[in-house]
Write an enzyme that holds these catalytic residues in place. Structure first.
Site, short mmCIF file in Angstrom:
data_model
loop_
_atom_site.label_atom_id
_atom_site.label_comp_id
_atom_site.label_asym_id
_atom_site.label_seq_id
_atom_site.Cartn_x
_atom_site.Cartn_y
_atom_site.Cartn_z
N ASN A 243 33.13 62.02 -54.08
CA ASN A 243 34.29 62.20 -54.10
C ASN A 243 34.15 60.63 -56.00
O ASN A 243 33.19 60.22 -55.48
CB ASN A 243 35.26 61.23 -53.45
CG ASN A 243 35.03 61.87 -51.85
OD1 ASN A 243 35.63 62.96 -52.15
ND2 ASN A 243 35.83 61.19 -51.45
N GLY B 233 39.78 61.11 -54.53
CA GLY B 233 39.53 60.27 -52.97
C GLY B 233 38.82 58.56 -52.92
O GLY B 233 38.69 58.03 -52.01
N THR C 161 37.45 55.53 -52.83
CA THR C 161 37.91 54.29 -52.74
C THR C 161 37.13 53.29 -53.10
O THR C 161 37.46 52.25 -53.34
CB THR C 161 38.61 54.30 -51.67
OG1 THR C 161 37.27 54.92 -50.41
CG2 THR C 161 39.60 55.25 -51.36
N HIS D 98 28.02 56.89 -53.12
CA HIS D 98 27.37 57.01 -51.96
C HIS D 98 28.19 58.66 -51.62
O HIS D 98 29.09 59.47 -52.17
CB HIS D 98 28.73 56.39 -50.67
CG HIS D 98 29.74 56.46 -51.60
ND1 HIS D 98 31.03 55.66 -52.29
CD2 HIS D 98 31.16 57.15 -50.82
CE1 HIS D 98 32.17 56.67 -52.05
NE2 HIS D 98 32.55 57.14 -51.55
N HIS E 292 28.60 61.57 -49.01
CA HIS E 292 28.92 61.51 -47.80
C HIS E 292 27.92 63.00 -47.11
O HIS E 292 28.07 63.80 -47.63
CB HIS E 292 30.74 62.18 -47.70
CG HIS E 292 31.59 61.19 -47.78
ND1 HIS E 292 32.82 60.79 -47.15
CD2 HIS E 292 32.02 60.86 -49.16
CE1 HIS E 292 33.13 59.74 -47.68
NE2 HIS E 292 32.49 59.50 -48.72
P1 AMP Z 1 35.22 57.10 -50.88
O1 AMP Z 1 37.06 57.70 -49.92
O2 AMP Z 1 34.38 58.68 -51.26
O3 AMP Z 1 34.96 56.37 -51.63
O4 AMP Z 1 34.34 56.89 -49.63
C1 AMP Z 1 33.98 55.81 -48.70
C2 AMP Z 1 34.05 55.60 -47.87
O5 AMP Z 1 33.77 54.81 -46.82
C3 AMP Z 1 35.40 55.96 -46.30
O6 AMP Z 1 34.59 57.46 -46.14
C4 AMP Z 1 35.78 55.07 -46.13
O7 AMP Z 1 36.24 55.43 -44.24
C5 AMP Z 1 33.96 54.27 -45.94
N1 AMP Z 1 33.93 52.69 -45.08
C6 AMP Z 1 34.76 52.09 -45.74
N2 AMP Z 1 34.34 50.89 -45.84
C7 AMP Z 1 33.93 50.77 -44.50
C8 AMP Z 1 32.41 49.89 -43.69
N3 AMP Z 1 32.62 48.75 -43.72
N4 AMP Z 1 31.57 50.67 -42.64
C9 AMP Z 1 31.69 52.01 -42.94
N5 AMP Z 1 32.56 53.18 -43.49
C10 AMP Z 1 33.29 52.14 -44.57
#
Ligand code: AMP
Ligand code: ZN
Length: 117
Positions: A90, A96, A98, A103, A105
């Site tokens: 993302n 999406g 955040t 990273h 997925h």
């Molecule tokens: P994005 O929304 O593509 O930026 O992905 C960020 C991802 O990080 C989301 O799918 C969240 O569920 C995941 N996330 C947020 N905090 C944590 C955490 N402490 N450990 C593992 N995953 C996390």
């Protein structure tokens, strides 16, 4: 500076070990851990240990490291015994994103519709 740990970055803290995560794989340059809010039976995030704000910035600043991340998505899929899986980056809040540390997925273990939502 690109690649340096950021004090306010959640994933830099996971790399440093100051925030816990369920780590499934680690290499010299990457960490893979389970997403805290899984969207599929297998949902693992692969990150570079170095901080880059998104996949494009990572590829521009450190192409070898971007390749390490991609290589690790397959290693995660192998380890999790996924025959098919989807790798998602993302990029931008409208898509999406955040967490502003690049990273991938890795999603699998269920049917994955195409096109995605
Ligand atoms: P994005 O929304 O593509 O930026 O992905 C960020 C991802 O990080 C989301 O799918 C969240 O569920 C995941 N996330 C947020 N905090 C944590 C955490 N402490 N450990 C593992 N995953 C996390
Ligand atoms: Zn970071």
């Amino acid at each position: 500076m690109a690649g340096e740990p950021q004090d306010d970055c959640l994933f830099c803290k996971i790399v440093a070990g100051t925030i816990p995560a369920t780590i499934v794989r680690e290499t010299d340059t990457t960490v893979a851990f389970r997403d805290i809010n899984p969207q599929a039976p297998t949902h693992v995030l692969v990150i570079p240990k170095a901080h880059h704000r998104d996949a494009a910035a990572l590829a521009a600043a450190a192409p070898e490291l971007a390749a390490d991340v991609l290589r690790e998505t397959q290693a995660v899929a192998d380890q999790e015994k996924l025959e098919s899986y989807r790798t998602v980056f993302n990029t931008g809040s409208g898509a999406g994103q955040t967490v502003w540390h690049a990273h991938a997925h890795v999603l699998g273990g269920r049917g994955l519709e195409w096109p995605p939502g």
